[in-house]
Each structure stands twice: as structure tokens, then as C-alpha cells.
Design an enzyme around this catalytic site. Sequence first.
Site, mmCIF file in Angstrom:
data_model
loop_
_atom_site.group_PDB
_atom_site.id
_atom_site.type_symbol
_atom_site.label_atom_id
_atom_site.label_comp_id
_atom_site.label_asym_id
_atom_site.label_seq_id
_atom_site.Cartn_x
_atom_site.Cartn_y
_atom_site.Cartn_z
ATOM 1 C CD GLU A 178 -6.942 -0.343 -1.508
ATOM 2 O OE1 GLU A 178 -7.996 -0.131 -1.484
ATOM 3 O OE2 GLU A 178 -6.267 -0.296 -2.519
ATOM 4 C CB CYS A 224 -11.867 1.799 -0.940
ATOM 5 S SG CYS A 224 -10.206 2.474 -1.798
ATOM 6 C CG HIS A 254 -15.239 5.141 -0.556
ATOM 7 N ND1 HIS A 254 -14.258 4.965 0.336
ATOM 8 C CD2 HIS A 254 -14.489 5.578 -1.687
ATOM 9 C CE1 HIS A 254 -12.874 4.723 -0.050
ATOM 10 N NE2 HIS A 254 -13.031 5.067 -1.514
#
Lengths: 359, 135, 386
Positions: A92, A124, A247
Site C-alpha cells: 500500500e 495489508c 497478520h
Amino acid sequence: MTQTLPENLLLKPNRPVGIIGYGAYVPRYRLPAIEVARVWHGGARGGLPIKEKAVAGLDEDVITMSIEAARNALARAGIHAHALRAVWVGSESHPYAVKPSGTLVAEAIGAGPDIQAGDWEFACKAGTEALVAAMGLVGSGMGRYALAIGMDTAQGRPGDALEYTAASGGAAYILGPAEEGLAQIEFSYSYVSDTPDFWRRAHARYPEHGQRFTGEPAYFKHITEAGSRLMRAAGTTAADYAYAVFHQPNTKFPQRAALLLGFSEEQIAPGLLSPVIGNTYAGAAMIGLSATLDVAKPGDRILVVSFGSGAGSDAFQILVGEAIEERRNKAMRTQDYIARRTEIDYATYARLRGKITLK
Amino acid sequence: MEVPRHWRLKQQRYALVGEVCPHCEGKIFPPRDVCPHCGGEAKTPYTFSGKGTVYSYTIMHDAPAGYDENVPYTVALVKLEEGPMVTAQLTDLDEQGVQIGMPVEMVTRRIRQDGDERGLLVYGYKFRPMIAGAR
Amino acid sequence: MRDVFITGIGQVPVGEHWEVSLRSLAARAMLAALHQAEGLRPQALFVGNLLAPVLSHQANLAALLIDNAGLDGIEGHLVEAGEASGAAALHSAFLAIASGWVESALVVGVEKVTDYIGSGVELALAETEDADYETAQGLTLSGLAGLVMQRYLHEYGVERQALGVFPTLMHANAVHNPNAMFRKAIRREAYAKAEMISDPVNLFDMAPYADGAAAVLLSSRAAIPAGFAQPLVRISGSALVTDRLALHDRADPLAFDAARLSVERACRMAGILPGEVNLFELSDTFSIYAALSLEAAGFAPTGRAAQLAEQGEFALNGRMPINTLGGMKARGNPIGAAGVYQVLEAVLQLRGQAGANQIAHAQRALVQMLAGPASTAVTHVLERVS
């Protein structure tokens, strides 16, 4: 919610797909979270989300960091870059709004022109999205090798909660036929919904986020759905995996996700890097996996679940193969980069990340 | 805007692609039209390993236009293990600084932008101290 | 080849001439040189300049300067060889007279640095390096000198402070030069504390870039009228030698082969050995280049130039006086004009017009200008005609 889900829920390639090579990259600078707290709050107001985060140097960006991670992946794969049929960068923080990162990375690592090279964006999980696409390309037999990278120089508004954690780093994976792999990606599963927990508008420098809304309805919902549905479809439980990687926007979220899905602290320990490098956004799950592969043994199964705001999660079941022992020594390990560490203060950080306006 | 020039030099800059002389097998970087070793025509691409040692260095405090934002930065003469010398910035330096003879390795980094913030980003080789770790 | 004589010299003080344009700087020096030459008129102009196209947005300089100085219609050439542009222009003018092409030729070195403000000046100068492989790395001319100096200190075990002897000497020599930019002696303590420019090169190691113009008129023997009032100086040797442009392409970056070869060739042409000159005007654009020039010319063993300078060998009363009117460091470095200033200063010595800094019985002078770390070296031998 306990019924067995059909196995065809899983994305399972026609031809078994393996990880042929992988490589991490973490820049050398570290900004301690206490330093952010010092500048904006006169010191810690309680617990800090991480210990410190990795910060890219003045001359680094997603392209340069992707190049280094890809070179490490090539060294482990032992193939020539010309054999690649895709060079995909998920991020990103692509340096250009329009102009692919992938073409430049491909040229720098010596790939030929016969490739797919679009960039990926899904907050993400842009990196794991590229990984799923690479599974498709290789698993369908369309191409023998594909390179998927998750890399970020994450943005966080000065003074915002994200500034403690938004970090730089990521990892690259070369997928190919499973028989050549150091690990097999047995299958993946993705779970997405329109959940606006975090976004950055075009031309905006820093992202906006929904604060506590980023937790339950976003991160935890998607991670746990993706993880549990994959396991139910596969007929597995947490005990079937040697390791898991989630994550990691901070230290606590992946720890809680692990708990919710039945994983122990030990299972996530090798891949839990956010306390010492921060949240590398599209790189986070990818580099958690590279650190785990650095220590895994043949026969180990690894569950990886990414999360991207907006929102969705990609879950992967990976089976580590014999070749891991030999190939992981062919490039810098994730922990080698983490050990290379220069602490910086907030002023230096502000300069390195372009937060000082020169004109 | 100097787009064509940057584009033309991308192989040399991104990946340290020089030449090997088909006549005397001398390794050449930067590429030249005539081999500096034997005088033959040199046209065969050769990718250098990127490993070398610092032959000399200088720490730049007064930068030319386009490089001002990076001061102070270090420029070195790096002796490549294949023989040629290359002029390049050193990056990722730690408190130990630089010593003549120090082993370094090539990395591809952002060199500058062409013009203002709307311009092309120029990437190219730099060298950093060899990192301790598996290889 | 015909003999070539210097029949007129003119200069403007080196400095920041905010109120004077590029063309007017040149005209002042040109007209001063012609004024000295008692009616001798040039058939050609050779201009030495480096930066006008970039900093003043002026190309086609020869036509402009001929036009502006009222020399309408004569032949004009621009010679560019980095910082050695002025010296290279002199070499070209020498060839024009020696070959019989013209009877008198005017050489003007001119540089207008102060028209442009900011780091663009450093960039323009850095364009004399290999643009694709040196300049592109953010390397300036002082950076190149830093690379050379660092290696020199390492290779010969010389202390960094030792090179301070050169700027100290230059400043001492400039005190009595009315055309110098800095007419003030400096102390070694000040050198030791000077800020770094391109470490290890500090502010005092680097000659200051400034505006300037200097001109010399060259004439054949046939052109000089009987009873010519100025003492005559002959150019008895002239050599221009190039080296590999990029430092990284040289087998030994400390060798300064072009400097050595140009001294050898100029002296051979003059029929002398380098040691037979009475003074040496060298290129001290950076302290380290002064040291390497001395070593390349054979006036100091490798690695020992600073040591010999410390012993007084290169002072006005030493074995081989250098930069007798302050050199680039203290007179100022007007870049493309610098090579002409050097020659002009040597002419003052040979004519006996050097004032307080006059070298007694100066008969011959060796004059050398370098571009960068001797990528181009231009060396002249001048002789007083008795």
C-alpha cells in the site's frame, strides 16, 4: 458454526504448488515506541503496542526493498530470474501512483520480459493476494514459476496510534511445482466483506482508521473466519500445525487471534515479529512466514492468515518439505536482518520518512 | 526531464551489468565501447557479483543540486571482486563508519528524483557493509 | 614551428563581481592585454570557459566576446577542458601562431560564477566528471578530491593536517597580490578547525570558486615591432595530455599520469629539465592536487610533498617556489579562467613585475593547470627572452 464445510471451499491448485524460494527484507533503522510516546505524550501513557518498529532509510522504498527480498528468494530457489512468469508486488506504499513497481523489480533482478507484472493493492493483504494469484498461475500450469512479494513502507499520521507501529519490511516468495519446493502450499482460502475499518483516499498522505472498529468487526472477524473455515474444510485443528502466522498490526492482536483459533504462544512465536519490527502492512504476514520457515522442520505444517483492511483475510496451509534445511542457508535469514539494528530518535525518523517539509 | 537517459542506463544501474571482453575476457564496468584491457570491441553483457572492497571514500557535506536532501552521504571507490573499480554511494552505514578495505555488497537503492516530486525516481547501485548472516 | 611570444597581459581581480557581466569581465581583461601590446591586433580569439552555457545560459561565446570587445570579424574559438579550459585555450592559440596560421592571437579565460545562486553551481562543475557514472552518484569536484586525498593519506601514511601547509603557503603568497581574492595569511590552527566539505577535504583545502577574467596576447616574432617596450616572454614548451576521465577507470588513481606526461613533454619541447625552472605555477584547486602535482612533476618523492613544503622548499625563497601570487586557493579559482591567470602571473615574474613577491632572476617558469584530478593536464614552459 460447527458443521464441516465442503472441501471445495478451498482454493486447491490442479497441480501441486510449492514455495521454491523465499526471502525477507527489513531495513536497519529502529524507532522505539517510547520515542513516539515521548514526542506526542511526554512519555508512555500505559502499555505500548510494540517495542520498536523498522524504518526504511532515505534511499529505500517498496521497490528497493522488494528487489532485495526477491534476490534472497532467487538465491534460495536456485533458478534464473528469466524462468519467472510473474513478478507481483503487493503493497500500500508503491512509490508511484501510476507506474508499476513490478517492472522495475523484475528488471533489477534480471527477469525477462515474458512476465505478468501488475501491482497489487488490498491494504495489508496485498502481498498474500499476490501469493494466491501466483498459486493460480503455477497451479493451473500456465506458468512454471511466479514471484509474489508483500512489502511496505507503511504510513501513519504523526501523533496517530498507527505511528507507533507503521513499519517497513516484507518478504518475497517464488512459487513453482511442489516437487521442486522447500514447502508445499496445500491450499488457501479467502474471506472478504465490505468493512471500512481503514482506508487511504487517492492523494492522501496518511490513512484514516476506525479506531476500535478496526478490531472485532474487521481484524478478528476476518482472521478467525478465514482461519476457522479453512481448518474446518481441511478437517484440521490447531494441533495439526507446528506453527501459525497471523497478520500483526501490533503485539496483542495476533496473540488474541491465536487464542481464538486455539493456537498456543509457542506456535506463533517464530512468526510474531511485530514487537520488534512493527506492522509492515502488506509485508506483515509474509515476513512472519519467512521467519517461521527459517526455523521450521520438514513435515511441519504452518497456517498463515493475513488480514487486509476493507476487509479480508487469506489463509494458507503450508507443508514444509525436506529441501528447507539446505535452502534456508542460501540467503540472509529474517532474524539476520532484525539483528542488524540502528536505533534512531523521532527527529531522524521524521527526516527518513519525509515528514519534514523541505519545500 | 532526462527520461531516455535514465532508461538507457537501467541495466547498469539496477543490476551492475557491465561487459566481458570477447577477446581478452577482461571484465568491464562501466560498459565501454572499447575494451580498456586489449583495445578490442566489447559488447557482451556481464552481471557483476556486487561484492567488493572500499578503495577510498569521501563524506559529502556540500551536495550538488538534486542530492541536497541526502547530506551527509558517503561516496566511495569500490574495487569489485572481478577487478574493475566503481564510483558509488555507500548506504546503511553504522556507527563504525567506513574503513579502506572494508568489504561491501551492492544493493539497488533510490538515487534521486529527476527534477521535483513529480519527476521520475532514479534507482541504481549503492554499496553497503556486508551484513553478518547466512549466505 | 615558429617561436611564440607573450606580448600583452590583462586581468581583473578575482572575486565576486556582482555588478559586472560575463561579457564585460572578459572585455576588461582583453582590452587591458591589448592596451599593453602597443597596437598589435589579434587575428583570432581563443576563449577558455566552462560554465557560461549552464550558469549564464550563454553559448557561442567567442562570437559574443569578439563582438563586445570591438574586434569585429576575427576568427573565434571556444575551448572547453573543464577547469583547464583557459590553459587549453592558450595551447590552441600557441598552435595557431606556431603553425603560421595567424600572427597574433588573443586568449581570454573568463568565468562568471556569481550569476547563479545555489547548489546548481556544484552540479554544473560536477558535469566535468563522467556524468553517467560519477556525477550521477552525487559526486562533486570536491568529492573527487576527497576520494583522492583519503587514499593518499592511507597509502603514504600522511597525517591529514599535513596538507594544511599548502593553503597556508598560498595565503601567505597572496598578501601582496592586488588581484587576489584573499590577501590575508591564515594560521594552521584555523586550518585544523575548518569545516568539512568532502571529508577529508575541508573548507581550506578547497580553492574558492569566483568570477574572473584574464587575457594574454600571443604573437609571432615577425609581428613584434622593433623597440617593443615590454620585456618579451617566450612560450618554449606547450603540452596538453588527457587521462581516463573517471577516477575509477585508472589503474592508479594517485598517479596523475597526465600531469607527469605533460611536464615531460613541455620540458622536452623547451629543451630543459623540470628542475631548470625558477618557479612552478601549479593547480592547487585542492590541497591534495598541489601535493600530487609536485610529485608528478618530480619536485617531491611520492607521498612527501607536504613534508618538503613544511621544510620551506616551495616557499618564495625556497628551492622551487610555487604559486608565487597565491594560486587558486588565495588568488581565487575562476575555473575556466584559472589557467590564464597562472600564465599571466608567471609572465609578471619573468618580466620582473611581480612586486614584493618577485623571484630574483626568474628566467623560466613551469605552469600547469589540471581539470579535476588531472583528467586533462596542460603544461607550459615560459622563458624570459634576454
